[in-house]
Design a protein around this motif. Structure first.
Motif, PDB file in Angstrom:
ATOM      1  N   ARG A  38     -79.387 -44.821 -18.941  1.00  0.00           N
ATOM      2  CA  ARG A  38     -78.123 -44.232 -18.540  1.00  0.00           C
ATOM      3  C   ARG A  38     -77.854 -44.508 -17.070  1.00  0.00           C
ATOM      4  O   ARG A  38     -78.787 -44.718 -16.290  1.00  0.00           O
ATOM      5  CB  ARG A  38     -78.106 -42.728 -18.818  1.00  0.00           C
ATOM      6  CG  ARG A  38     -79.062 -41.902 -17.966  1.00  0.00           C
ATOM      7  CD  ARG A  38     -79.068 -40.466 -18.435  1.00  0.00           C
ATOM      8  NE  ARG A  38     -79.943 -39.628 -17.612  1.00  0.00           N
ATOM      9  CZ  ARG A  38     -80.216 -38.347 -17.879  1.00  0.00           C
ATOM     10  NH1 ARG A  38     -79.681 -37.759 -18.945  1.00  0.00           N
ATOM     11  NH2 ARG A  38     -81.015 -37.672 -17.079  1.00  0.00           N
ATOM     12  N   GLN A  39     -76.578 -44.478 -16.739  1.00  0.00           N
ATOM     13  CA  GLN A  39     -76.171 -44.683 -15.349  1.00  0.00           C
ATOM     14  C   GLN A  39     -75.049 -43.717 -15.010  1.00  0.00           C
ATOM     15  O   GLN A  39     -73.972 -43.771 -15.617  1.00  0.00           O
ATOM     16  CB  GLN A  39     -75.725 -46.127 -15.109  1.00  0.00           C
ATOM     17  CG  GLN A  39     -75.459 -46.436 -13.659  1.00  0.00           C
ATOM     18  CD  GLN A  39     -75.302 -47.917 -13.395  1.00  0.00           C
ATOM     19  OE1 GLN A  39     -75.062 -48.714 -14.296  1.00  0.00           O
ATOM     20  NE2 GLN A  39     -75.469 -48.321 -12.136  1.00  0.00           N
ATOM     21  N   ARG A  45     -79.124 -47.329 -12.726  1.00  0.00           N
ATOM     22  CA  ARG A  45     -79.425 -47.128 -14.138  1.00  0.00           C
ATOM     23  C   ARG A  45     -80.870 -46.642 -14.274  1.00  0.00           C
ATOM     24  O   ARG A  45     -81.772 -47.161 -13.613  1.00  0.00           O
ATOM     25  CB  ARG A  45     -79.220 -48.423 -14.913  1.00  0.00           C
ATOM     26  CG  ARG A  45     -79.395 -48.277 -16.404  1.00  0.00           C
ATOM     27  CD  ARG A  45     -78.752 -49.420 -17.149  1.00  0.00           C
ATOM     28  NE  ARG A  45     -79.246 -50.710 -16.727  1.00  0.00           N
ATOM     29  CZ  ARG A  45     -78.710 -51.874 -17.106  1.00  0.00           C
ATOM     30  NH1 ARG A  45     -77.662 -51.888 -17.895  1.00  0.00           N
ATOM     31  NH2 ARG A  45     -79.238 -53.006 -16.692  1.00  0.00           N
ATOM     32  N   GLU A  46     -81.078 -45.662 -15.148  1.00  0.00           N
ATOM     33  CA  GLU A  46     -82.410 -45.091 -15.305  1.00  0.00           C
ATOM     34  C   GLU A  46     -82.816 -45.052 -16.767  1.00  0.00           C
ATOM     35  O   GLU A  46     -81.980 -44.949 -17.673  1.00  0.00           O
ATOM     36  CB  GLU A  46     -82.467 -43.676 -14.715  1.00  0.00           C
ATOM     37  CG  GLU A  46     -81.575 -42.662 -15.415  1.00  0.00           C
ATOM     38  CD  GLU A  46     -81.752 -41.247 -14.854  1.00  0.00           C
ATOM     39  OE1 GLU A  46     -82.514 -41.054 -13.891  1.00  0.00           O
ATOM     40  OE2 GLU A  46     -81.119 -40.325 -15.410  1.00  0.00           O
ATOM     41  N   THR A  91     -74.489 -36.209 -17.623  1.00  0.00           N
ATOM     42  CA  THR A  91     -73.271 -37.002 -17.624  1.00  0.00           C
ATOM     43  C   THR A  91     -73.552 -38.403 -17.086  1.00  0.00           C
ATOM     44  O   THR A  91     -74.091 -38.561 -15.993  1.00  0.00           O
ATOM     45  CB  THR A  91     -72.187 -36.324 -16.774  1.00  0.00           C
ATOM     46  OG1 THR A  91     -71.826 -35.084 -17.383  1.00  0.00           O
ATOM     47  CG2 THR A  91     -70.963 -37.219 -16.662  1.00  0.00           C
ATOM     48  N   ALA A  92     -73.198 -39.414 -17.886  1.00  0.00           N
ATOM     49  CA  ALA A  92     -73.481 -40.803 -17.523  1.00  0.00           C
ATOM     50  C   ALA A  92     -72.932 -41.720 -18.606  1.00  0.00           C
ATOM     51  O   ALA A  92     -72.544 -41.263 -19.685  1.00  0.00           O
ATOM     52  CB  ALA A  92     -74.983 -41.034 -17.382  1.00  0.00           C
ATOM     53  N   VAL A 117     -70.880 -40.347 -21.868  1.00  0.00           N
ATOM     54  CA  VAL A 117     -71.213 -38.970 -22.218  1.00  0.00           C
ATOM     55  C   VAL A 117     -70.853 -38.094 -21.020  1.00  0.00           C
ATOM     56  O   VAL A 117     -71.326 -38.335 -19.909  1.00  0.00           O
ATOM     57  CB  VAL A 117     -72.709 -38.820 -22.558  1.00  0.00           C
ATOM     58  CG1 VAL A 117     -73.083 -37.347 -22.710  1.00  0.00           C
ATOM     59  CG2 VAL A 117     -73.048 -39.592 -23.819  1.00  0.00           C
ATOM     60  N   THR A 118     -70.008 -37.101 -21.269  1.00  0.00           N
ATOM     61  CA  THR A 118     -69.598 -36.188 -20.212  1.00  0.00           C
ATOM     62  C   THR A 118     -69.920 -34.760 -20.643  1.00  0.00           C
ATOM     63  O   THR A 118     -69.495 -34.333 -21.719  1.00  0.00           O
ATOM     64  CB  THR A 118     -68.101 -36.314 -19.918  1.00  0.00           C
ATOM     65  OG1 THR A 118     -67.798 -37.662 -19.560  1.00  0.00           O
ATOM     66  CG2 THR A 118     -67.692 -35.387 -18.785  1.00  0.00           C
ATOM     67  N   VAL A 119     -70.678 -34.058 -19.815  1.00  0.00           N
ATOM     68  CA  VAL A 119     -71.067 -32.686 -20.112  1.00  0.00           C
ATOM     69  C   VAL A 119     -70.392 -31.776 -19.100  1.00  0.00           C
ATOM     70  O   VAL A 119     -70.632 -31.882 -17.892  1.00  0.00           O
ATOM     71  CB  VAL A 119     -72.596 -32.514 -20.053  1.00  0.00           C
ATOM     72  CG1 VAL A 119     -72.984 -31.097 -20.479  1.00  0.00           C
ATOM     73  CG2 VAL A 119     -73.285 -33.541 -20.935  1.00  0.00           C
ATOM     74  N   SER A 120     -69.552 -30.884 -19.594  1.00  0.00           N
ATOM     75  CA  SER A 120     -68.834 -29.971 -18.711  1.00  0.00           C
ATOM     76  C   SER A 120     -69.615 -28.664 -18.542  1.00  0.00           C
ATOM     77  O   SER A 120     -70.292 -28.204 -19.459  1.00  0.00           O
ATOM     78  CB  SER A 120     -67.449 -29.674 -19.279  1.00  0.00           C
ATOM     79  OG  SER A 120     -67.554 -29.033 -20.527  1.00  0.00           O
ATOM     80  N   SER A 121     -69.474 -28.079 -17.380  1.00  0.00           N
ATOM     81  CA  SER A 121     -70.219 -26.829 -17.099  1.00  0.00           C
ATOM     82  C   SER A 121     -69.415 -25.592 -17.492  1.00  0.00           C
ATOM     83  O   SER A 121     -68.249 -25.675 -17.831  1.00  0.00           O
ATOM     84  CB  SER A 121     -70.566 -26.758 -15.619  1.00  0.00           C
ATOM     85  OG  SER A 121     -69.389 -26.859 -14.849  1.00  0.00           O
TER      86      SER A 121
END
Length: 121
Positions: A38-39, A45-46, A91-92, A117-121
């Protein structure tokens, strides 16, 4: 020519789940290890997770261990990433990667186009 096509990304609230899929074509899928990377914006990128050719051996980045599960279905030429208890820091853009050998010790030479992928708080 090897092709990797990711799907399953999207927007999810923190604590939620998503499952990413990566469909592979162009070579004998079952002979090679597969991975997810993911980046995030502004970051390198990891590595996220990897699975060997048989699906028996897996390994994970510490940041996702216990929350993400990598699996594969060699009959369908597909690798999956089940992501649970998602956090905003997950998110990445997530990339599927194909190794040049049967285990994750080999280099990854094949990459998909990525899925957000987006993760909202």
């Amino acid at each position: 020519q090897v092709q990797l096509v990711e799907s399953g990304g999207g927007l999810v609230q923190a604590g939620g789940s998503l499952r990413l899929s990566c469909a592979a074509s162009g070579r004998t899928f079952s002979s090679y290890a597969m991975g997810w990377f993911r980046q995030a914006p502004g970051k390198k990128r990891e590595f996220v997770a990897a699975i060997d050719w048989s699906g028996v051996s897996t390994n994970y980045a510490d940041s996702v261990k216990g929350r993400f599960i990598i699996s594969r279905d060699n009959a369908k030429n597909t690798v999956y990433l089940q992501m649970n208890r998602l956090k905003p820091e997950d998110t990445a853009v997530y990339y599927c990667a194909g190794s040049t050998g049967p285990t994750s010790q080999y280099d990854y030479n094949y990459w998909g186009q990525g899925t957000q992928v987006t993760v909202s708080s």
